[in-house]
Design an enzyme around this catalytic site. Structure first.
Site, PDB file in Angstrom:
ATOM      1  N   SER A 119       0.978  -1.264   0.084  1.00 17.19           N
ATOM      2  CA  SER A 119      -0.011  -0.176  -0.049  1.00 17.19           C
ATOM      3  C   SER A 119       0.861   1.272  -0.092  1.00 17.19           C
ATOM      4  CB  SER A 119      -1.022  -0.155   1.359  1.00 17.19           C
ATOM      5  OG  SER A 119      -0.275  -0.127   2.432  1.00 17.19           O
ATOM      6  N   ASP A 145      -0.507   6.569  11.241  1.00 17.23           N
ATOM      7  CA  ASP A 145      -1.000   4.972  11.632  1.00 17.23           C
ATOM      8  C   ASP A 145       0.604   4.227  11.869  1.00 17.23           C
ATOM      9  OD1 ASP A 145       0.050   4.128   9.467  1.00 17.23           O
ATOM     10  OD2 ASP A 145      -1.939   3.074   8.774  1.00 17.23           O
ATOM     11  N   HIS A 204       1.613   4.072   7.114  1.00 16.85           N
ATOM     12  CA  HIS A 204       1.249   4.821   5.933  1.00 16.85           C
ATOM     13  C   HIS A 204       1.713   5.990   6.142  1.00 16.85           C
ATOM     14  CE1 HIS A 204      -1.765   1.253   5.986  1.00 16.85           C
ATOM     15  NE2 HIS A 204      -1.410   1.368   4.562  1.00 16.85           N
TER      16      HIS A 204
END
Lengths: 262, 262
Positions: free
Chosen positions: A58, A237, A240
């Site tokens: 991601s 977080d 990310h």
């Protein structure tokens, strides 16, 4: 072999000898100074015709549009993370060159998921430069999502993937990015991550060394930045990065690319 | 008043005198040197607490996620265009500051469409710095989509919008970006665009001057870059920039911001 330059010819040589060498014997990889400027990208000596591929999870994906094969000209085709920042600087500062930049990061991926889509998402693209950032999910998903892989799974799978890649393209220039975690991030259960996650970082570093890859020290990028900032501003977080964090990653990545292309 | 600095106090002064002054009397706006480096952003003197709002059409929108109100930390929340590049540089180089950056560009917008969503998408955000790039659709849609507005509609609507904005926030720092076109782009019917579109650029420039706004000369950004590149690499359809083009726009924008904040 300390500080030896990462080149395909070194690597070919290494691959021949690999069965005789242990990771320990191969010694330390390159040491990269931290550079906080985009300026070094002006001196990157890029060939006129170059294909760069970003692979990962991601953090690389960064919400990219999954439409379109060749994404230099597509809104969001390179996502909105470090790959896009790095790509823009390379394209914007090399107006004459025919650089093709691909992002094939997919959110949630671990190494075995890269492997399952490698033919289409790497080998067929035939990159000259392959940058891989993978590992955080290989660990994280054992904590929060019931994944059963271990650090050995991670390391073995990644070595297999690189062997397969280099067999097809021995001249590939390889960049291994350090998987990172930002302590204090909202998704980080500290007692579970530290020091267990460091074993994944060590594995990635061993692989970078053994495969004569350039090492992109993203943990240092964040550790350094945190001296003047906050987790919330850089990587809320813990996994990310924010836009600012992504920008700093791109600077680090460009710095390493510049050294590799010299 | 030539080369007078754009400041809110100048503007307040101007607004009082506006009924007496014609655009011609107000003279030229600022002249900005082209700078091809991100480095100048390191010297931008930003207050610790600052809200920046990007407004405009698709070029500003750049495929942004429409979820989330405050987008610094959201993949794609600032799109994947010049606003995101500029935002990353500001955030990544000002790790200590509390900069809030919003993108409220919407694809296809003309000035009257900005006006219809201005309460929510500008006034309620209460920006300290407002950057507007609008105008290409005000012209383009008359050519290809049957829109009936004229350059006078564009200019009158934009002046009304700025009057409304400055009435609510007279201390606003205003950046007017030059609408641009890249000749040879696949969407550009040359005989229709040239010289007709130049009247929209002239109107935007007049407005920037009259409102003491900083002027971001994006046409020059592309004209200069084209000396060493191609339309296809910079702005394939003539309206929507590539990643490289977006990166160059961000440099130009940051350069102007830096001068404005001095």
């Amino acid at each position: 072999m300390k500080n030896e330059k990462s080149t395909p010819s070194n690597r070919r040589n290494f691959i021949k000898k690999a069965s005789l060498a242990s990771a320990g014997v191969l010694g330390l990889g390159q040491v990269h100074a931290h550079n906080t400027s985009f300026e070094n990208t002006q001196t990157i000596n890029l060939p006129n015709d170059l294909t760069i591929l970003f692979q990962g999870d991601s953090i690389t994906d960064a919400g990219r549009s999954k439409e379109g094969y060749y994404a230099n000209h597509t809104w969001g085709g390179l996502g909105a993370g470090y790959a896009m920042y790095a790509a823009g600087a390379l394209l914007g500062k090399n107006l004459n060159s025919k650089i093709r930049i691909y992002n094939r990061g997919i959110s949630g991926n671990k190494v075995h998921q890269l492997a399952s889509r490698w033919e289409e998402d790497c080998l067929q693209i035939r990159p000259d430069v392959l940058s891989i950032l993978i590992g955080v999910n290989d660990f994280w998903h054992t904590i929060d999502f019931g994944y059963k892989g271990t650090v050995k799974t991670y390391e073995d799978d990644l070595r297999k993937l690189l062997d397969r890649t280099l067999k097809e393209n021995p001249n590939l220039k390889l960049m291994i990015c350090q998987p990172f975690v930002v302590k204090g991030g909202t998704a980080i259960k500290e007692e579970a991550w530290f020091p267990a996650f460091m074993a994944y970082q060590d594995a990635a570093k061993r692989i970078a060394t053994d495969y004569y890859a350039s090492w992109v020290p993203f943990q240092k990028t964040f550790d350094d930045a945190l001296k003047n900032s906050t987790v919330e501003a850089l990587c809320p977080d813990g996994v990310h990065p924010s836009l600012g964090g992504s920008y700093l990653m791109a600077q680090e990545w460009l710095d390493v690319l510049g050294k590799m292309m010299k």
